[in-house]
Structure formats: C-alpha cells, structure tokens
Scaffold this active site. Structure first.
Site, short mmCIF file in Angstrom:
data_model
loop_
_atom_site.label_atom_id
_atom_site.label_comp_id
_atom_site.label_asym_id
_atom_site.label_seq_id
_atom_site.Cartn_x
_atom_site.Cartn_y
_atom_site.Cartn_z
N TYR A 1 0.84 -1.21 0.00
CA TYR A 1 0.00 0.00 0.00
C TYR A 1 0.87 1.25 0.00
CZ TYR A 1 -3.92 3.07 1.14
OH TYR A 1 -4.88 4.04 1.10
N PHE B 1 -6.84 20.40 -24.61
CA PHE B 1 -7.52 19.13 -24.86
C PHE B 1 -8.88 19.14 -24.15
CE2 PHE B 1 -8.37 14.62 -23.93
CZ PHE B 1 -8.54 14.21 -25.23
N ASP B 2 -9.83 18.33 -24.64
CA ASP B 2 -11.21 18.44 -24.13
C ASP B 2 -11.33 18.17 -22.62
OD1 ASP B 2 -10.67 15.81 -24.82
OD2 ASP B 2 -12.73 15.31 -25.25
N ASP C 1 0.85 19.74 -20.40
CA ASP C 1 -0.04 18.60 -20.58
C ASP C 1 0.74 17.66 -21.50
OD1 ASP C 1 -1.98 16.80 -21.26
OD2 ASP C 1 -3.42 18.25 -22.02
N ALA D 1 0.90 14.25 -22.54
CA ALA D 1 0.57 12.93 -23.06
C ALA D 1 1.53 12.45 -24.16
CB ALA D 1 -0.86 12.93 -23.57
N HIS E 1 -19.64 14.27 -26.45
CA HIS E 1 -19.26 13.40 -27.58
C HIS E 1 -19.16 11.93 -27.20
CE1 HIS E 1 -15.60 14.58 -25.53
NE2 HIS E 1 -15.00 13.53 -26.04
C1 LIG Z 1 -3.42 16.03 -24.69
C2 LIG Z 1 -4.22 15.20 -23.75
N1 LIG Z 1 -4.35 15.58 -22.47
C3 LIG Z 1 -5.06 14.86 -21.58
C4 LIG Z 1 -5.69 13.70 -21.96
C5 LIG Z 1 -6.50 12.95 -20.95
O1 LIG Z 1 -5.90 11.75 -20.62
P1 LIG Z 1 -6.71 10.46 -20.17
O2 LIG Z 1 -7.48 9.98 -21.34
O3 LIG Z 1 -5.65 9.51 -19.73
O4 LIG Z 1 -7.60 10.85 -19.05
C6 LIG Z 1 -5.59 13.27 -23.28
C7 LIG Z 1 -6.29 12.04 -23.71
O5 LIG Z 1 -6.47 11.75 -24.85
C8 LIG Z 1 -4.84 14.05 -24.20
O6 LIG Z 1 -4.72 13.70 -25.49
#
Ligand SMILES: Cc1ncc(COP(=O)(O)O)c(C=O)c1O
Length: 458
Positions: free
Chosen positions: A72, A124-125, A215, A217, A450
C-alpha cells in the site's frame, strides 16, 4: 540497393481481428445511434478511435509487471517510477493517478478557481472540461497557422506570444493560475511545440509571475519533432531533449496511456515541493495514497519501463514513420488532410471532404460514420460534437476545423493495415458527392457530450 526503412521491433504475440459485412455495420451503427464510442470493439476491424491506452506493451514491460510491488505504501514500484520521472523530467516529486484527466482533476482542484483564466494552445477536451467545470475559462492562444489546414509550419502547436501577452494585459495576474502547454497539441492535429516556444512561454510566465504546466501525453513525440525539425537538436538524444523541455515548466500532467505505452495510468510531476504537498491532499481524496494514487504496483513498473522505451529514437522513428506512411498513401488519393502530418494521427479535413453538408449537421461525425460503414475502420470526430456547447449561452461552438482523427495505436498495426485504411477512406472520398446530409442529435450530456451523444441520420 539502399536498404529500406523497417520497424524497430518484431511481433511476439498476436490478437485476432475480424472483418464484417457492410449490412452488419449498417445495423450496428444504427444500434449505436451513430456514435462510434457506442460500438462493441468486436464490430470494429481496425480501431483508430484513439492511441490512448491501446498500445502494445513490450516483453520487458510485461516482465516488469511480474515483479510489481503491491504494498500500500512505499512500494518499490513507486520508487522506481519516482526515479524514472526524476531521470527523464528532472522533477523531484510526483503523484501517481489512474489516468491523465485524474491528474488534471487533482492539480486543478488546487490551482483553478471560479473566474480564472487559463491560456494555452488548443486545450484538450478533458483539460478544458476541468477548467470549465470550475467555472474558469480556457483561452486558446495557438498560432494562426494551426488553423490553416495545409499551410506548412514545423511547429503548428506553438503558442502565439502576442496572443498570450494580450491575455496578461487584459486580465489581472491573480486570475491566471498557469499557462497550459499541450505536447504535442492533440486538438490542433497532434502538432508539436518548438523548444524556442517553450522557452519563450516560460519567460513570459515568469515575467508575469505565474506557472507553466505541460499537458504531456505525447511529450516524446514532441521531442522527436524537435530533434528532426529544430536547429541545434539533431545531435541530441530524445532523453536530452526531454530533459531540456521540462526545465521550462513548473509541473506536468501526464496521461501515460500515450507515450508511456501502457493501457492505463497517469501522474503529476512537480518542480515545487509545496505544490506537491498541497496537491497530495486532493490525490488522497480522489485517487489513493500518494505512493500508488489509483495504480497497482505492476502497472507503475510497466509505466516506468514504457517511459524509457517511449523515449528511444528508434521506437519513435518507427512510430512517426508509420503515421507518415498512412498520410502519404491518403495524399496519393488526394484526400484532404491537415499537414504536416501529426505525431500520433492523421486528421482528415471534413469540411473539404464533404463540402455539401452544413456545419449544423456534424460534418466530421458524419464522415467518421461513413468510414466505419465503408471498411469497419473506427475513427473519431474532432469537430462540433467535441467542441461542445458554450457553458454560458449553451449554443453549439463551431470550431474552425472539422476533423476526423485516425489515431494510430502504438506498435499495434502493420503497414498492410495502413493500406487497408487508406483504401477505405479513398472509397468514401470517391463517393463524396453523394453524401449531402449529416446527422441530428437526439440526446446529449451537459458536458463532454461526444462520448455518449445519440444521433440519427438526416
Ligand atoms: C493532450 C491530452 N491531455 C489529456 C488527456 C487525458 O488523458 P486520459 O485519457 O488519460 O484521461 C488526453 C487524452 O487523450 C490528451 O490527449
């Protein structure tokens, strides 16, 4: 003869995928209310819905899973991840989270207040969702070139420094908790941000006394483009480039489902101990104790290994070249796309592809459904549905670009699959003049519609 380029890995395990008939797809699409998220995956032949969590882990990642420490608190898997993050990004502190949006939820709970302004490059959304959910506002400062589908710019993810300065001029600094820089910029087509731009954005943030959050990713794909396209980086390794990139940020949110090549996972990296300590409270509330935060030990092990593999040049070259291969094939069929091609996906220009459909009829969603009907290829809409309604007026927001994203999972499909995808898209393009009507919404959620929206054909 010059030897051609070939992939930097071989296949050790396979998964069967099945083709279907057009009649079957017609039925399944209707049952899914023309929302491709509602389709069972077995009804899809080639799945390009997302590159998120859909990659193939390596033999080394699987082997690390066997030695995950499920304690843990204070698990060795946590400590390995901490070391990896320190090595790659230079951050001393991090919090594991179950995925990227969870990282946003934790960090934004600390930093974003009602009435705040968060400038960035086409948020991002989920990022925008987390900002707007807190009654704050995301302001898009991406360079204008990003909105011209075929205009060449090597770094179309860049922020326009004048637009950014304008945000600081017209708002008090207390209202701007941070600037968010998305690497690569998914919403504007998987386009990279240059090192120079990262440097300049960081300088602006420090001049005004605010923070920069990356951000992250697709940070490794971004680093690959810096190496290939930006002067002075050709001789640096991807890992050296990544290290430099993160000297221009105060914190990072990470969806590890992309460039860390795992099926689930995320984290927040911090340069500032106090920010880490304050965010830890939210992590414990929403995600789990600070040394696991929504992840099992084995998953943290696979993630650490994935981060190291995902920042290897050979792997990245294979990945980006596959995206290019698909793009070039589509180009040979004259299909309208965003150019230059993005790092993780090809983006079809739906307005040019289906010019007869009015914007009120969800052009990009219509195109995505037609591609599915044609060949069982599942893509995703990046257009009006995703742009959602204005939180105040509740009117539809019509983005400048209506796109269909063909996102390539990492290390999953072969170039024969790319040939198939290109042929399916080209067939739809051939009969584009017959497609004159779009779709109508039957039901939608109040935010991030969406995913669950239900539509019918007009
Ligand atoms: C640029 C970006 N930020 C954040 C995210 C959110 O990540 P997650 O889908 O792991 O929650 C994504 C997901 O596609 C993304 O493309």
């Amino acid at each position: 003869m010059e030897l051609p380029f070939a992939e930097s890995y071989k296949i050790k395990m396979v998964e069967t995928i099945k083709r279907s008939t057009r009649e079957e797809r017609e039925k399944w699409l209707k049952e899914a209310y023309f929302n491709l998220f509602n389709l069972r995956s077995e009804y899809v032949y080639i799945d390009l819905l997302t590159d998120s969590g859909t990659g193939a882990m390596s033999d080394k990642q699987w082997s690390k899973m066997m030695v995950g420490d499920e304690s843990y608190a204070g698990a060795s898997s946590y400590l390995i991840m901490k070391d990896t993050i320190k090595t790659l990004f230079g951050f001393n502190d991090f919090l594991p989270t179950h995925q990227g949006r969870a990282a946003e939820n934790v960090l934004f709970s600390l930093l974003v207040k009602e009435g705040d302004i968060v400038p960035g490059n086409s948020h991002f959304d989920t990022t925008k969702g987390h900002i707007e959910f807190r009654k704050a506002k995301a302001i898009d400062c991406t360079i204008d070139e990003a909105f011209h589908p075929t205009q060449y710019h090597p770094f179309k993810g860049n922020l326009d420094l004048n637009k950014l300065e304008e945000v600081f001029k017209s708002n008090s600094i207390e209202k701007i908790p941070f600037i968010v820089v998305t690497l690569t910029c998914n919403s504007s087509g998987g386009q990279p941000v240059s090192m120079q731009n990262l440097k300049d954005v960081h300088a602006i943030s420090k001049k005004h006394g605010t923070k920069v959050i990356f951000d992250s990713a697709r940070f490794a794909e971004n680093a690959y483009f810096i190496k290939i396209r930006e002067n002075g980086y050709q001789d640096k390794t991807i890992k050296e480039i990544v290290k430099e990139m993160y000297t221009y940020s105060d914190a990072m949110t990470m969806s590890s489902k992309k460039d860390a090549i795992v099926n689930m996972g995320g984290f927040i990296g911090f340069s500032d101990r106090q920010m880490y300590e304050e965010a830890s409270v939210y992590n414990i509330m929403f995600e789990g104790f600070v040394t696991y935060g929504g992840m099992s030990g084995r998953d943290m092990n696979a993630l650490s290994q994935g981060l190291m593999e995902g920042t290897e040049f050979d792997y990245l070259e294979t990945r980006i070249k596959q995206v290019e291969y698909l793009g070039e094939k589509l180009k040979s069929y004259n299909v309208p796309m965003l150019e230059p091609f993005g790092g993780h996906a090809i983006f079809l220009d739906a307005k040019k592809f289906l010019p007869a459909i009015p914007k009120e009829e969800y052009i990009a969603q219509k195109l995505a459904t037609e591609i599915y009907l044609e060949g069982g290829v599942r893509a995703v809409e990046i257009g009006t549905l995703l742009a959602d309604r204005d939180p105040v007026t509740r009117e539809n927001r019509y983005p400048e670009l209506e796109l269909v994203r063909l996102a390539l999972p990492r290390r999953v499909y072969t170039n024969s699959h790319m040939d198939y995808i290109a042929a399916a898209v080209a067939n739809v393009y051939e009969r584009r003049n017959e497609i004159t009507r779009g779709l109508k919404i039957l039901r939608e959620a109040p935010i991030m519609r969406h995913f669950t929206v239900e539509l019918e054909r007009l």
